[in-house]
Design an enzyme around this catalytic site. Structure first.
Site, PDB file in Angstrom:
ATOM      1  CD  GLU A   1     -14.717 -11.588   5.510  1.00 25.68           C
ATOM      2  OE1 GLU A   1     -14.894 -12.822   5.482  1.00 25.68           O
ATOM      3  OE2 GLU A   1     -15.500 -10.808   6.084  1.00 25.68           O
TER       4      GLU A   1
ATOM      5  NE  ARG B   1     -27.382 -20.229  15.926  1.00 22.85           N
ATOM      6  CZ  ARG B   1     -27.781 -19.016  15.626  1.00 22.85           C
ATOM      7  NH1 ARG B   1     -29.063 -18.746  15.469  1.00 22.85           N
ATOM      8  NH2 ARG B   1     -26.909 -18.029  15.463  1.00 22.85           N
TER       9      ARG B   1
HETATM   10  P1  ADP Z   1     -20.808 -13.503  14.000  1.00 25.56           P
HETATM   11  O1  ADP Z   1     -20.596 -14.942  13.693  1.00 25.56           O
HETATM   12  O2  ADP Z   1     -20.066 -13.054  15.215  1.00 25.56           O
HETATM   13  O3  ADP Z   1     -22.245 -13.076  13.985  1.00 25.56           O
HETATM   14  P2  ADP Z   1     -20.452 -12.495  11.300  1.00 25.56           P
HETATM   15  O4  ADP Z   1     -19.332 -12.977  10.459  1.00 25.56           O
HETATM   16  O5  ADP Z   1     -21.815 -13.043  11.047  1.00 25.56           O
HETATM   17  O6  ADP Z   1     -20.060 -12.711  12.836  1.00 25.56           O
HETATM   18  O7  ADP Z   1     -20.520 -10.919  11.223  1.00 25.56           O
HETATM   19  C1  ADP Z   1     -21.355 -10.168  12.066  1.00 25.56           C
HETATM   20  C2  ADP Z   1     -21.475  -8.755  11.559  1.00 25.56           C
HETATM   21  O8  ADP Z   1     -20.183  -8.123  11.444  1.00 25.56           O
HETATM   22  C3  ADP Z   1     -22.067  -8.629  10.168  1.00 25.56           C
HETATM   23  O9  ADP Z   1     -23.470  -8.635  10.182  1.00 25.56           O
HETATM   24  C4  ADP Z   1     -21.509  -7.291   9.719  1.00 25.56           C
HETATM   25  O10 ADP Z   1     -22.240  -6.233  10.317  1.00 25.56           O
HETATM   26  C5  ADP Z   1     -20.114  -7.271  10.306  1.00 25.56           C
HETATM   27  N1  ADP Z   1     -19.101  -7.780   9.359  1.00 25.56           N
HETATM   28  C6  ADP Z   1     -18.606  -9.036   9.304  1.00 25.56           C
HETATM   29  N2  ADP Z   1     -17.693  -9.166   8.311  1.00 25.56           N
HETATM   30  C7  ADP Z   1     -17.591  -7.964   7.713  1.00 25.56           C
HETATM   31  C8  ADP Z   1     -16.825  -7.443   6.617  1.00 25.56           C
HETATM   32  N3  ADP Z   1     -15.954  -8.195   5.943  1.00 25.56           N
HETATM   33  N4  ADP Z   1     -17.013  -6.154   6.266  1.00 25.56           N
HETATM   34  C9  ADP Z   1     -17.891  -5.374   6.950  1.00 25.56           C
HETATM   35  N5  ADP Z   1     -18.621  -5.787   7.998  1.00 25.56           N
HETATM   36  C10 ADP Z   1     -18.490  -7.062   8.389  1.00 25.56           C
END
Ligand code: ADP
Length: 444
Positions: A200, A292
């Site tokens: 991504e 959830r």
């Molecule tokens: P998890 O399921 O482990 O919580 P997330 O996909 O929700 O993972 O992402 C957690 C954090 O990682 C986000 O809040 C952000 O800070 C960072 N993050 C995730 N994807 C990106 C991205 N494409 N670019 C920048 N930061 C990201």
């Protein structure tokens, strides 16, 4: 509604659920590990059953023990809280087959939205914007290279089954891609039991802003506005607030509409949260959905006056969403600090006995916790021991109230991150609302 609800969790969220059940006139059964015999949730529920040793794999994650507890207690429903089995589709399916109502969406929806690849596909299908990505799981380094040429650097390699801020690898250059890719797959397999990863685009200095959803089985879906969750450490939230200073009414409506549209498209029922990254141009991108209740739900409760836990239980019992979108009112400002038993400088967990405890109070101060004086914080579970939540008319007043409440909060015997929260409350960037996900790393 269900007569008796079994709470398959511990700590503050188990206590929060017990309180909601009591107000709804539902009887409660707690489950506890041998370590949690004297825990508050064990004491506050109408009944309690031991489900195994301290280690979560043998107790709070032990599906057969929990299902046996459901049968012994003759519970009509099960509330999974957050963490543990709350987003485990196989567990939800076992509940469905055992005839106990899992308080959450169906196992099919949990499976669909729990996998980050299928969730992103659903978001795209519903017309919700996503960051440029590989559009499928990536199997080998050749494929990774091709995709990287399309989406550019920096990029992030994510585990499809990832969660809790783990299973992500930031890659700055093409030279580092192959090794990061293999490492990401190995880590994903060892942490989540699933090596699947995807690529991504990495968004520079975005904000993490999420939308709370309520959806009923009659097709009604509303949103309760946003929560600003950009203050994170290692991708894990430590402070949240509502509303976000960055979100104007137009953006709120756009993000809210997108979230409602996605829930309607997948036939979602229950409470849920759609997480977005928002860039400096106020463009928002779907990141994932949590199926959830979330740790940070109280800030939304404070600014809307809606009890999300009670609504979640009512929705599971087939009730309609309590109001129409245009009837949702936002008032004032709320901040939540996650109080962790840890060293504020090194972040190393600090379990042990609480020898002295004074909990702050006064108007607009709420403490969701399961700790008490002489309680022993076990080393086996999440280090979060309390959530300190404040509510005030303005953000400025909420910051003042939080500062004073943090100063009052007195916990002896273990170390906590209260000093870290106090430092945030006094930080100029924080006060100005200049918070992006790199906020805490700016300090190191
Ligand atoms: P998890 O399921 O482990 O919580 P997330 O996909 O929700 O993972 O992402 C957690 C954090 O990682 C986000 O809040 C952000 O800070 C960072 N993050 C995730 N994807 C990106 C991205 N494409 N670019 C920048 N930061 C990201």
């Amino acid at each position: 509604m269900f007569n008796k609800i079994l709470i398959a969790n511990r700590g503050e969220i188990a206590v929060r659920i017990i309180r909601a059940c009591k107000e709804l006139g539902e009887r409660t059964v707690a489950v506890f590990s041998e370590e949690d015999r004297d825990a508050l949730h064990t004491r506050l529920a109408d009944g309690a059953l031991c489900i195994g040793p301290a280690n979560s794999a043998d107790s709070y994650l032990n599906v057969s023990s929990i299902i046996s507890a459901v049968e012994i207690a003759d519970a009509g429903a099960l509330h999974p809280g957050y963490g543990f089995l709350s987003e485990n589709a196989a567990f939800a399916e076992v509940c469905e087959n055992s005839g106990v109502k899992f308080i959450g969406p169906t196992s099919q929806i949990i499976r669909l939205m729990g996998n980050k690849v299928s969730a992103k596909k659903e978001a795209e299908r519903a017309g919700v914007p996503v960051l440029p990505w590989s559009e499928k799981p990536i199997e080998d380094e050749k494929e990774a290279l091709e995709v990287s040429k399309k989406i550019g650097f920096p990029l992030i390699i994510k585990a499809s089954s990832g969660g809790g801020g783990r299973g992500m690898k930031l890659v700055h250059t093409q030279a580092a891609l192959a090794s990061s890719f293999h490492l990401a797959r190995r880590e994903a397999l060892s942490i989540f039991g699933d090596a699947e990863v995807f690529l991504e685009k990495y968004c520079i200095k975005p904000r993490h802003i999420e939308i709370q959803i309520l959806a009923d089985e009659h097709g009604n879906v509303i949103h309760l506005g946003e929560r600003e969750c950009s203050i994170q450490r290692r991708h894990q939230k430590i402070l949240e607030e509502a509303p976000s200073l960055f979100v104007d009414p137009k953006l709120r409506e756009k993000m809210g509409d997108a979230s409602v549209k996605l829930c309607k498209a997948i036939g979602y029922v229950g409470v849920g949260t759609i997480e977005y990254l928002v860039d400096e141009d106020k463009k928002f991108y779907f990141m994932e959905m949590n199926t959830r209740v979330q740790v940070e739900h109280p800030v939304t409760e404070e600014v809307t006056g809606i009890d999300i836990l009670k609504e979640q239980i009512k929705l599971a019992a087939g009730h309609k969403v309590l109001m129409k979108q245009k009837e949702v009112r936002f008032k004032g400002h709320s901040i939540e600090c996650r109080i962790n038993a840890e060293d504020p400088n090194t972040y190393v967990p600090s379990p042990g006995k609480i020898t002295e405890l004074y909990v702050p109070g006064g108007p607009g101060v709420r403490v969701d916790t399961a700790i008490y004086c002489n309680y022993k914080v076990p080393p086996h579970y999440d280090p979060m021991i309390a959530k300190l939540i404040v509510y005030a008319e303005t953000r400025r007043d909420a910051i003042k109230k939080m500062t004073s409440a943090l100063e009052e909060f007195h916990i002896e015997g273990i170390k906590t991150n209260i000093p870290l929260h106090l430092k945030i409350m006094k930080d100029h960037d924080y006060i100005a609302g200049d918070v992006t996900i790199d906020f805490l790393s700016r300090w190191s």
